[in-house]
Design a protein around this motif. Structure first.
Motif, PDB file in Angstrom:
ATOM      1  N   LYS A 268       0.824  -1.249   0.051  1.00 13.30           N
ATOM      2  CA  LYS A 268       0.067   0.119   0.052  1.00 13.30           C
ATOM      3  C   LYS A 268       0.657   1.171  -0.117  1.00 13.30           C
ATOM      4  O   LYS A 268       1.812   1.259   0.622  1.00 13.30           O
ATOM      5  CB  LYS A 268      -0.835   0.071   1.162  1.00 13.30           C
ATOM      6  CG  LYS A 268      -2.002   1.030   1.117  1.00 13.30           C
ATOM      7  CD  LYS A 268      -2.882   0.779   2.569  1.00 13.30           C
ATOM      8  CE  LYS A 268      -4.096   1.674   2.461  1.00 13.30           C
ATOM      9  NZ  LYS A 268      -4.838   1.476   3.421  1.00 13.30           N
ATOM     10  N   ARG A 269       0.570   2.281  -1.133  1.00 13.74           N
ATOM     11  CA  ARG A 269       1.294   3.336  -1.010  1.00 13.74           C
ATOM     12  C   ARG A 269       0.910   4.408  -0.250  1.00 13.74           C
ATOM     13  O   ARG A 269      -0.223   4.436  -0.388  1.00 13.74           O
ATOM     14  CB  ARG A 269       1.354   3.700  -2.501  1.00 13.74           C
ATOM     15  CG  ARG A 269       2.812   4.003  -2.992  1.00 13.74           C
ATOM     16  CD  ARG A 269       2.826   4.264  -4.314  1.00 13.74           C
ATOM     17  NE  ARG A 269       3.640   5.663  -4.414  1.00 13.74           N
ATOM     18  CZ  ARG A 269       3.578   6.392  -5.557  1.00 13.74           C
ATOM     19  NH1 ARG A 269       2.754   6.134  -6.561  1.00 13.74           N
ATOM     20  NH2 ARG A 269       4.255   7.432  -5.653  1.00 13.74           N
ATOM     21  N   VAL A 270       1.531   5.069   0.681  1.00 12.07           N
ATOM     22  CA  VAL A 270       0.980   6.146   1.317  1.00 12.07           C
ATOM     23  C   VAL A 270       1.615   7.423   0.781  1.00 12.07           C
ATOM     24  O   VAL A 270       2.734   7.697   0.493  1.00 12.07           O
ATOM     25  CB  VAL A 270       1.630   6.274   3.038  1.00 12.07           C
ATOM     26  CG1 VAL A 270       1.113   7.069   3.907  1.00 12.07           C
ATOM     27  CG2 VAL A 270       1.257   4.673   3.509  1.00 12.07           C
ATOM     28  N   SER A 271       0.633   8.039   0.647  1.00 11.72           N
ATOM     29  CA  SER A 271       0.883   9.375  -0.190  1.00 11.72           C
ATOM     30  C   SER A 271       1.600  10.529   0.945  1.00 11.72           C
ATOM     31  O   SER A 271       1.264  10.137   2.262  1.00 11.72           O
ATOM     32  CB  SER A 271      -0.164  10.044  -0.599  1.00 11.72           C
ATOM     33  OG  SER A 271      -1.049  10.459   0.331  1.00 11.72           O
ATOM     34  N   PRO A 272       2.432  11.289   0.552  1.00  9.85           N
ATOM     35  CA  PRO A 272       3.084  12.204   1.345  1.00  9.85           C
ATOM     36  C   PRO A 272       2.290  12.997   2.279  1.00  9.85           C
ATOM     37  O   PRO A 272       2.526  13.297   3.100  1.00  9.85           O
ATOM     38  CB  PRO A 272       3.948  13.094   0.341  1.00  9.85           C
ATOM     39  CG  PRO A 272       4.013  12.080  -0.641  1.00  9.85           C
ATOM     40  CD  PRO A 272       2.815  11.475  -0.856  1.00  9.85           C
TER      41      PRO A 272
END
Lengths: 576, 151
Positions: free
Chosen positions: A5-9
């Motif tokens: 899962k990619r966590v946005s900045p």
């Protein structure tokens, strides 16, 4: 396979921000717990202290009354007149207006009103009438501070007894100190919330602890008798040029002190002493102390009133010569005659038979060398050494009242014990209390103690009567009444040893009516022109009793007086 | 509402109202010419609703009156308590003043009564002299307590 899962900045920043907020919130909550819970009481107290001002509400001090309800001392409301001179625009005009009210020179007031220090006391303890006049004038800058003023309407009569108060209103001398606990009551307080400027907040709740006013005290003293005793004593002091004088009148049945007068001579006349000399001042009593020798000699069976002794004019004891007051040949004298004529040598002979240890016991039992129980602040117990400390010459001096020091009250107490059948009542000045609500409560008189068997006391009475009938104190007679008593004449000891030449104390102590004694009294004069107690003190006793007996409604007893003791010798009366 | 909606439509009812005719359900009283209005059957549910609403209004009005009355009573009581408290404070102040005055008067009386003052006035003011001898009347009865009590 799922992709990580990619966590946005932005989400990451949001998460961090959330953590920061949570930490800040936790810190705030922690601080809140610290302030409100852990230290809450302290901070609340601190806050209340900043706002609430505690104002003392002083209790009103009780009054002092004599036994008839005459007011002797009371506290009345008064005020200090204070001015803020910065508010005074025309000091001269205001001074001219205030001067007649305050009874102060206008020029002095004008100077004080021009000091420019913001707080000038123009008058202290001013009565309410002055305050009312000033309030009506409404002078600029003037305010009033409530105080209390202690006044004694007849200070001349009672000053040595009343004592004094200190600046805080606490009794520090005399009766004011003795009964301070009852008189002073308990102060109250009021907590007043105030604004920052010190102005009381209107309609703010205040906590009031009401003061408990002090009780008033009803004394055993009798004002009319006190006045009469003062008059009689001062007249005798004036005619005899005495330095000081003391008189005490006591009820023999209860120990109640009815009058107590202490006077001193000053260049301005005879004035009340600064202290109650009857209790605080000691003197060498002389022959009035022969009561100890005779009472215990009778009690121990050493002599009877009729026992005859051979009495010379002088004796040498312990290397010191002792004399009778007047020259006489060696002669037979009955014991009662020895007392009536106040023979020093006869008394010393009886004391020798009695023994010094028994004489010491007699002095102690009769109350000499110890406190009377009056409870007077600064009371002296007197100076009576132990039997072991007595020297060889003490066998001659102690029986005749030399080499020891006692207070006038101790002496009258001892004679009152004889008059009361051998029971010494404790002297007291307080008859009762009156609560602030007006409820009167009598104070129970302290219990008495038996100091002599009643038969000894009854045998002593006619011996003391013979002193008045044909002894050294014929001037103590009271018309219509049988009187019993004893004279005393002694020299004033010198601080450098020996005695002061020409400085004498003259005393008389007695009780009346002899058949059923009711009143006992002592009169002492220091440094009179005529030195003998029978000549200067006995007449004062007579005058006092001539007034006191009818005043108290004491009629002569219907029972005849016991026959006075008659002697066998032919000795002329020897003043003592 | 149904009171305005006649069987022939609302337009006619409005016209009747303008002409001064009684509205259906507006009461069975005859008009000035003695004609009775046309009667209509009202829906029971609507009738109950009207009664309910009337009761609610009544209840609201009563509650309002009660609240207003209570507030007024409380305010009046507060005013009364405050005025009485003020009066009590004034009386307390008067009591304190009178106690102080009583104390002052007692002291004044005692000062005037003081034997030394009386004696001083007699001797110095009135030039009276103390007699050289005084004869007191001796009580004859057996020692009875005088008015001043026993010593």
């Amino acid at each position: 396979m799922s992709r990580p899962k990619r966590v946005s900045p932005s989400s990451r920043r949001l998460g961090r921000f959330g953590i920061l907020v949570a930490v800040a919130a936790a810190l705030l909550v922690g601080r809140l717990v610290l302030v409100q819970v852990l230290n809450g009481t302290t901070y609340a107290r601190f806050g209340a202290g900043e706002v609430n001002q505690q104002v003392p509400l002083p209790a009103t001090r009780g009054a002092l009354y004599d036994r008839n309800g005459n007011l002797l001392a009371a506290s009345v409301a008064a005020s200090n007149v204070v001015v803020d001179d910065f508010q005074v625009t025309n000091p001269v005009a205001e001074a001219n207006a205030l001067a007649p009210v305050l009874h102060v020179a206008a020029t002095r007031l004008a100077t004080e009103l021009s000091q420019r220090n913001g707080y000038v006391v123009l008058g202290q303890d001013e009565p309410s009438s002055v305050v009312a006049r000033l309030s009506a004038m409404a002078p600029a800058g003037v305010t009033f501070q409530s105080t209390s003023l202690r006044v004694a309407p007849d200070a001349v009569l009672f000053q040595p007894l009343l004592g004094a108060l200190n600046a805080a209103g606490r009794g520090v001398a005399g009766l004011e100190e003795m009964v301070n606990a009852q008189l002073s009551g308990r102060s109250g307080s009021e907590v007043v919330p105030e604004g920052p400027g010190g102005t009381p907040l209107p309609l703010a709740p205040s906590h009031v602890v009401a003061p408990h006013n002090g009780s008033s005290i009803v004394l055993t003293l009798d004002q009319p008798l006190q006045a009469e005793v003062t008059r009689d004593l001062s007249a005798e002091m004036a005619s005899q040029h005495a330095h000081s004088g003391v008189a005490v009148v006591e009820d023999v049945r209860t120990g109640a002190i009815l009058a107590m007068v202490d006077l001193v001579s000053t260049p301005h006349g005879i004035v009340p002493a600064s202290d109650n000399l009857a209790v605080t001042s000691v003197y060498e009593p002389g022959s009035v102390m022969k009561i100890a020798t005779f009472s215990y000699a009778l009690k121990d069976g050493v002599v009877t009133p009729q026992t005859v002794l051979s009495v010379p004019y002088s004796l040498t004891i312990g290397g010191y010569p002792f004399y009778d007051a007047e020259v006489h040949p060696t002669q037979p004298m009955a014991a009662c005659e020895i007392l009536a004529q106040s023979s020093n040598i006869g008394t010393i002979e009886i004391a020798h038979q009695l023994g010094m240890s028994r004489l010491h016991a007699a002095l102690h039992d009769l109350g000499f060398g110890r406190y009377t129980g009056l409870g007077w602040p600064g009371e002296s117990p007197g100076l009576v050494g132990s039997a072991s400390s007595w020297t060889g010459s003490s066998q001659g001096s102690v029986p005749i009242g030399l080499g020891e020091a006692v207070t006038p009250l101790q002496i009258v107490d001892a004679y009152a014990a004889i008059a009361n059948g051998g029971v010494a009542e404790t002297p007291h000045l307080v008859a009762g209390t009156v609560s602030p609500t007006g409820v009167e409560r009598p104070v129970r008189a302290p219990a008495g103690r038996r100091v002599l068997p009643s038969w000894v006391a009854h045998e002593m009475v006619p011996m003391f009567e013979s002193v008045i009938q044909d002894g050294t104190a014929v001037l103590a007679q009271v018309p219509g009444y049988a009187v019993a008593g004893k004279t005393g004449t002694s020299q004033q000891p010198s601080s450098t040893g020996g005695y002061i030449p020409g400085d004498w104390n003259a005393s008389f102590v007695g009780f009346v009516p002899a058949q059923a004694p009711r009143l006992a009294a002592i009169v002492t004069l220091n440094h009179p022109t005529t030195i003998y107690g029978g000549s200067v003190a006995a007449p004062v006793f007579s005058k006092i009793m001539q007034y006191a007996l009818p005043h108290f409604g004491i009629a002569p007893p219907t029972t005849p007086a016991q026959p006075a003791c008659t002697g066998v010798g032919a000795a002329a009366p020897t003043p003592a | 509402m149904s009171a305005a909606a006649g069987p022939d439509g609302s337009g006619r009812a409005t016209a009747r109202a303008r002409q001064g005719e009684p509205r259906p359900g507006g009461g069975g009283r005859p008009d000035r010419q003695g004609r009775r209005p046309a009667l209509s059957v009202l829906d029971r549910k609507a009738l109950l609703e009207r009664v309910r609403q009337r009761r609610v209004r009544l209840l609201l009005a009563a509650s309002g009156l009660l609240v207003a009355g209570s507030l007024g009573t409380v305010a009046a009581a507060q005013g009364l308590v405050t005025s009485q408290q003020l009066r009590l404070d004034q009386i307390d102040q008067q009591i304190v003043q009178q106690i102080g005055r009583t104390q002052q008067l007692q002291v004044t009386r005692a000062t005037l009564d003081a034997p030394s003052r009386v004696l001083g006035i007699a001797e110095h003011g009135l030039h009276m002299v103390t007699p050289s001898s005084v004869t007191y009347l001796t009580p004859t009865a057996p020692a009875t307590p005088s008015g001043r009590g026993r010593p």
